[in-house]
Design an enzyme around this catalytic site. Structure first.
Site, PDB file in Angstrom:
ATOM      1  N   ASP A 107      -8.372  -3.174   5.331  1.00  0.00           N
ATOM      2  CA  ASP A 107      -7.050  -2.529   5.410  1.00  0.00           C
ATOM      3  C   ASP A 107      -7.271  -1.084   5.858  1.00  0.00           C
ATOM      4  O   ASP A 107      -8.031  -0.337   5.244  1.00  0.00           O
ATOM      5  CB  ASP A 107      -6.366  -2.573   4.034  1.00  0.00           C
ATOM      6  CG  ASP A 107      -4.910  -2.144   4.128  1.00  0.00           C
ATOM      7  OD1 ASP A 107      -4.024  -2.974   3.849  1.00  0.00           O
ATOM      8  OD2 ASP A 107      -4.647  -0.975   4.486  1.00  0.00           O
TER       9      ASP A 107
ATOM     10  N   ASP B 173      -2.186  -3.521  10.220  1.00  0.00           N
ATOM     11  CA  ASP B 173      -3.387  -2.762   9.847  1.00  0.00           C
ATOM     12  C   ASP B 173      -4.301  -3.509   8.883  1.00  0.00           C
ATOM     13  O   ASP B 173      -5.110  -2.908   8.218  1.00  0.00           O
ATOM     14  CB  ASP B 173      -3.001  -1.385   9.292  1.00  0.00           C
ATOM     15  CG  ASP B 173      -2.758  -1.413   7.793  1.00  0.00           C
ATOM     16  OD1 ASP B 173      -2.245  -2.433   7.295  1.00  0.00           O
ATOM     17  OD2 ASP B 173      -3.093  -0.416   7.147  1.00  0.00           O
ATOM     18  N   GLU B 174      -4.164  -4.833   8.817  1.00  0.00           N
ATOM     19  CA  GLU B 174      -5.065  -5.557   7.923  1.00  0.00           C
ATOM     20  C   GLU B 174      -5.485  -6.913   8.475  1.00  0.00           C
ATOM     21  O   GLU B 174      -4.774  -7.505   9.289  1.00  0.00           O
ATOM     22  CB  GLU B 174      -4.452  -5.720   6.532  1.00  0.00           C
ATOM     23  CG  GLU B 174      -3.071  -6.290   6.549  1.00  0.00           C
ATOM     24  CD  GLU B 174      -2.487  -6.499   5.167  1.00  0.00           C
ATOM     25  OE1 GLU B 174      -3.170  -7.067   4.306  1.00  0.00           O
ATOM     26  OE2 GLU B 174      -1.333  -6.110   4.959  1.00  0.00           O
TER      27      GLU B 174
HETATM   28  P1  TTP Z   1      -0.150  -0.135   4.401  1.00  0.00           P
HETATM   29  O1  TTP Z   1      -1.510  -0.668   4.649  1.00  0.00           O
HETATM   30  O2  TTP Z   1       0.613  -0.639   3.238  1.00  0.00           O
HETATM   31  O3  TTP Z   1      -0.222   1.446   4.232  1.00  0.00           O
HETATM   32  P2  TTP Z   1      -1.141   2.492   4.948  1.00  0.00           P
HETATM   33  O4  TTP Z   1      -2.122   1.878   5.854  1.00  0.00           O
HETATM   34  O5  TTP Z   1      -0.249   3.503   5.611  1.00  0.00           O
HETATM   35  O6  TTP Z   1      -1.847   3.210   3.745  1.00  0.00           O
HETATM   36  P3  TTP Z   1      -3.020   2.653   2.837  1.00  0.00           P
HETATM   37  O7  TTP Z   1      -4.148   3.625   3.028  1.00  0.00           O
HETATM   38  O8  TTP Z   1      -2.467   2.707   1.445  1.00  0.00           O
HETATM   39  O9  TTP Z   1      -3.332   1.285   3.298  1.00  0.00           O
HETATM   40  O10 TTP Z   1       0.751  -0.346   5.678  1.00  0.00           O
HETATM   41  C1  TTP Z   1       0.255  -0.294   6.992  1.00  0.00           C
HETATM   42  C2  TTP Z   1       1.237   0.342   7.925  1.00  0.00           C
HETATM   43  O11 TTP Z   1       2.481  -0.321   7.884  1.00  0.00           O
HETATM   44  C3  TTP Z   1       1.535   1.780   7.568  1.00  0.00           C
HETATM   45  O12 TTP Z   1       0.623   2.694   8.144  1.00  0.00           O
HETATM   46  C4  TTP Z   1       2.937   1.954   8.081  1.00  0.00           C
HETATM   47  C5  TTP Z   1       3.564   0.582   7.998  1.00  0.00           C
HETATM   48  N1  TTP Z   1       4.469   0.522   6.822  1.00  0.00           N
HETATM   49  C6  TTP Z   1       5.823   0.790   7.022  1.00  0.00           C
HETATM   50  O13 TTP Z   1       6.267   1.009   8.154  1.00  0.00           O
HETATM   51  N2  TTP Z   1       6.667   0.755   5.938  1.00  0.00           N
HETATM   52  C7  TTP Z   1       6.218   0.526   4.669  1.00  0.00           C
HETATM   53  O14 TTP Z   1       7.000   0.519   3.696  1.00  0.00           O
HETATM   54  C8  TTP Z   1       4.800   0.254   4.466  1.00  0.00           C
HETATM   55  C9  TTP Z   1       4.262  -0.016   3.092  1.00  0.00           C
HETATM   56  C10 TTP Z   1       3.984   0.273   5.576  1.00  0.00           C
HETATM   57 MG    MG Z   2      -3.301   0.284   5.203  1.00  0.00          MG
END
Ligand code: TTP
Ligand code: MG
Length: 361
Positions: free
Chosen positions: A12, A110-111
């Protein structure tokens, strides 16, 4: 046959959209960066898509109205969402991941999951591989990610979130229960606020409490999802890392016009099924590893028997040879046979086209 425990990665990316923005404009490094601003005004309407870890220190979170984020963090840099850019980076990361695993399943922008069971010999080796993956992503894209390593997808997913950013959390098979037990049940994918409220009414707030609860009762409350919850909580969830649109198996069945004990007819039928399956494998560019024979007797009693080869293979003859070996078990059965079927599974995508495979045989 005992199968080797699987080794699954969940990757992730850290604060993904914000990190991509910072990578593109290094002057933002170290600043609270909030992505999701209204493109017109820069702030104001809209919700936070994500924000850098610096912004999280101010209490800013995904899903929060930008106006609230702005009250919490006035000196933040507010940027609009640039989806085409994030998608491009996401594709590049997928290409990197594919270099390190046979199977990569993207589950969001992103995962991704990776099955590296065949690539490494143990969890120590898996750790080295994960560090290589992290290095490759950092060197090529200038981004950090967090990786969870575990024997199944659900635990790997929880593990990648356990230490962030730039984390690496390894949960070996013997540690699964102790890792999961104290965690809040909301860490399980699919447990949102509604499910959590119901679980709480039954006194189920940690994963350990769910694990010890009755599977039947959970099924009563939540249906199929209850069974999934119980399995995840007990660390016994076996879903495969699945590339999109990837078939799990190819199979064929034939019901004889009249129930038969004519061995030649049975062998001929299986032979034609084996050839047909091989053609499907070659066309779709898959190797197989497991062959399954299905036999239904005249009284409808049905058996399936499988055998896995030592390696994935293109081998056309091995389909039939394995089918014949499996058939031996039934040869002394006096009943007539109503149906025979063959299946090839445990598939792996190959890099070679059908013509290339044909040439090799
Ligand atoms: P996430 O992997 O949940 O968050 P992240 O990568 O920004 O942070 P983390 O380090 O905690 O993993 O989500 C991936 C992407 O999805 C994030 O960069 C933006 C998008 N996203 C949204 O647009 N709205 C949301 O509510 C969430 C949770 C994510
Ligand atoms: Mg993330």
């Amino acid at each position: 046959m005992a199968t080797k425990p699987r080794i699954i990665f969940h990757i992730d990316m850290d604060s993904f959209y914000a990190s991509v923005e910072i990578q593109r404009n290094p002057s933002l490094k170290g600043k609270p960066v909030i992505v999701g601003a209204d493109p017109e005004s820069g702030t104001g309407r809209g919700v936070v898509s994500t924000c850098s870890y610096e912004a999280r220190r101010y209490g800013v979170r995904s899903g929060m109205p930008i106006s609230k984020a702005y009250r919490l963090c006035r000196n933040g840099v507010y940027l609009p969402v640039n989806m085409p850019l994030y998608e491009k980076v996401s594709d590049k990361i997928e290409q990197i991941l594919k270099r390190y695993a046979d199977k990569v399943e993207r589950v969001g922008i992103d995962e991704a999951f990776m099955d590296v069971t065949e690539k490494v010999k143990d969890y120590g080796d898996a750790k080295e591989l994960a560090l290589k993956v992290k290095d490759a992503i950092y060197i090529q894209e200038g981004l950090t990610c967090s990786i969870g390593i575990a024997p199944n997808k659900s635990v790997a997913k929880i593990a990648s979130d356990f230490r962030k950013p730039d984390g690496l959390t390894i949960v070996e098979p013997s540690q699964v229960r102790e890792f999961l037990n104290p965690l809040p049940v909301t860490k399980i994918v699919g447990v949102g606020k509604k499910t959590y409220d119901v679980l709480k009414r039954f006194g189920l707030e940690t994963i350990g409490q769910v694990a010890r609860y009755s599977k039947e009762d959970l099924a009563q409350i939540f249906g199929k999802f209850g069974i999934y919850l119980w399995e995840v909580a007990n660390g016994i969830e076996y879903s495969e890392v699945q590339e999109p649109g990837e078939p799990k198996s190819f199979s064929l069945e034939h019901t004889f016009e009249k129930d038969t004990d004519d061995r030649n007819l049975i062998i001929e039928t299986l032979q034609s099924q084996a050839e047909n399956l091989y053609r499907q494998l070659a066309n779709m560019q898959y190797q197989y590893r497991t062959v399954t024979l299905k036999i239904r007797f005249e009284d409808f009693e049905t058996f399936t028997r499988s055998r896995s080869l030592p390696n994935h293979t293109y081998d056309k003859e091995a389909i039939m040879a394995t089918a014949k070996t499996l058939l031996k078990e039934f040869e002394s059965d006096p009943r007539k046979i109503r149906l025979v079927g063959l299946k090839v599974s445990d598939l792996r995508k190959t890099r070679h086209g059908a013509e290339t495979i044909e040439k090799w045989l």
